[in-house]
Motif scaffolding. Sequence first.
Motif, PDB file in Angstrom:
ATOM      1  N   ASP A 236       0.948  -1.011   0.192  1.00 50.45           N
ATOM      2  CA  ASP A 236       0.132  -0.100   0.025  1.00 50.45           C
ATOM      3  C   ASP A 236       0.923   1.199  -0.115  1.00 50.45           C
ATOM      4  N   ILE A 237       2.110   1.194   0.595  1.00 52.98           N
ATOM      5  CA  ILE A 237       2.817   2.349   0.740  1.00 52.98           C
ATOM      6  C   ILE A 237       4.361   1.900   0.580  1.00 52.98           C
ATOM      7  N   ILE A 238       5.012   2.968  -0.215  1.00 53.77           N
ATOM      8  CA  ILE A 238       6.269   2.796  -0.590  1.00 53.77           C
ATOM      9  C   ILE A 238       7.149   3.692   0.044  1.00 53.77           C
ATOM     10  N   VAL A 239       8.228   3.577   0.946  1.00 53.66           N
ATOM     11  CA  VAL A 239       8.821   4.699   1.551  1.00 53.66           C
ATOM     12  C   VAL A 239      10.172   4.703   1.398  1.00 53.66           C
ATOM     13  N   ALA A 240      11.058   5.929   1.067  1.00 55.59           N
ATOM     14  CA  ALA A 240      12.143   5.969   0.938  1.00 55.59           C
ATOM     15  C   ALA A 240      12.967   6.793   1.861  1.00 55.59           C
ATOM     16  N   ASP A 241      14.131   6.969   1.771  1.00 53.48           N
ATOM     17  CA  ASP A 241      15.146   7.634   2.621  1.00 53.48           C
ATOM     18  C   ASP A 241      16.535   7.901   2.154  1.00 53.48           C
ATOM     19  N   SER A 242      17.387   8.903   2.641  1.00 49.96           N
ATOM     20  CA  SER A 242      18.642   8.890   2.099  1.00 49.96           C
ATOM     21  C   SER A 242      19.456   7.469   2.330  1.00 49.96           C
ATOM     22  N   PHE A 243      20.560   7.526   1.409  1.00 51.05           N
ATOM     23  CA  PHE A 243      21.306   6.220   1.295  1.00 51.05           C
ATOM     24  C   PHE A 243      22.518   6.488   2.231  1.00 51.05           C
ATOM     25  N   TYR A 244      22.780   7.742   2.654  1.00 50.04           N
ATOM     26  CA  TYR A 244      23.738   7.823   3.912  1.00 50.04           C
ATOM     27  C   TYR A 244      23.228   9.290   4.581  1.00 50.04           C
ATOM     28  N   TRP A 245      23.931   9.572   5.842  1.00 48.71           N
ATOM     29  CA  TRP A 245      23.539  10.466   6.524  1.00 48.71           C
ATOM     30  C   TRP A 245      24.828  10.700   7.171  1.00 48.71           C
ATOM     31  N   PHE A 246      24.324  11.793   8.328  1.00 49.07           N
ATOM     32  CA  PHE A 246      25.622  12.340   9.072  1.00 49.07           C
ATOM     33  C   PHE A 246      26.317  11.246   9.850  1.00 49.07           C
ATOM     34  N   ASN A 286      16.700  13.521  -2.357  1.00 52.36           N
ATOM     35  CA  ASN A 286      17.834  13.711  -3.416  1.00 52.36           C
ATOM     36  C   ASN A 286      17.112  12.910  -4.612  1.00 52.36           C
ATOM     37  N   ASP A 287      16.615  13.606  -5.607  1.00 54.43           N
ATOM     38  CA  ASP A 287      15.683  12.990  -6.524  1.00 54.43           C
ATOM     39  C   ASP A 287      16.854  12.212  -7.697  1.00 54.43           C
TER      40      ASP A 287
END
Length: 348
Positions: A236-246, A286-287
């Motif tokens: 029902d839902i696809i979630v994304a986030d950054s591949f690297y962070w602080f 980040n697109d």
Amino acid sequence: MKMPSSSATNLKKEGLRHLLKTQDYTKKELNDILELMAMLKEARKENALPQLFKGKSVAMIFEQPSTRTRVSFETAATMLGGHALFLSPKDIHLGSKESLEDTGRVLSRMVDVIMARVDEHSTVAGLAEQASVPVINGLCDWLHPTQIMADLFTMAEHLPEGKSLSDLTVAFVGDATNVTSSLMFACTKFGMTFKHICPERFKAPQKWVEIALDNCEASGGKLVITDNTDEVAGCDIIVADSFYWFGQEDEKELRLSTFIPNYVVTQELMDKAGPDAMFMHCLPANDTRECTREVMESPRSVIFDEAENRLTAQMALLVYFTHHHIQAPTEATLTMHKDKIEGFLKTL
């Protein structure tokens, strides 16, 4: 003249609670916060928000920058009649000239809520140990509970016809971030099916899995950890986030080469999920990495509703964690103090 030694903030408030992680709350308690969010959002639409934070202040500690966390908390406090203080590492001595413990105790004497967006969970947990006011985790290396309250509310606003929150299947495509963990815990607590789709090297650690599986046993939810992106089918839902962070900058090239292109949320991946699947992202996005602009701007994207609901969440959290401690003065008390102070000033 002997001065009173007790604090005006009423230290050791009965029933004091903090929001370090949603896992500390029952499904009913989380639903109560969601219901409060709905009422406050409706009141905001009508320009009729009750001043439920009037005369109160929230100290906002930021070890990491943020657009949504700062703006949403500061706006929420103001709209509810209160005040927010932005405290960067340049503004306070947290952990350098002043101990974590003393910072928590001092701020508790001056403000009504402490929100901390920090590098390590131990920092916000340490503040909570010493604070005599509610402490809210605005993000740490492990968890992001305020984001997840906004996410749950956004899911509830966009439920597929005939489904409840517990009926949803949510796929998180990408790295094991603090959003992944918080979403994994919340979704499984509500009885949803939660899928973490990621390369084997970056899958959720066993500690998270065990917490989620315990939730599933109690709620009837389901947990899937896989590297197969075909598992988005039927979600029902696809979630994304950054591949690297602080703190992960030294792994940047490894991470990008591992996640791209297979784990980028493209329109093709959304189509594989199904025609009614929604797209969510905590932002900033980040697109050219974790998702495409086409997906972000598609009718199936609810990312800007999700961002707005950070404000909805913060309004509810400020009210939820302070309403027990509201001590509204009587007219007689207000008049007594006014007359007493004004009378003294006339003698100066």
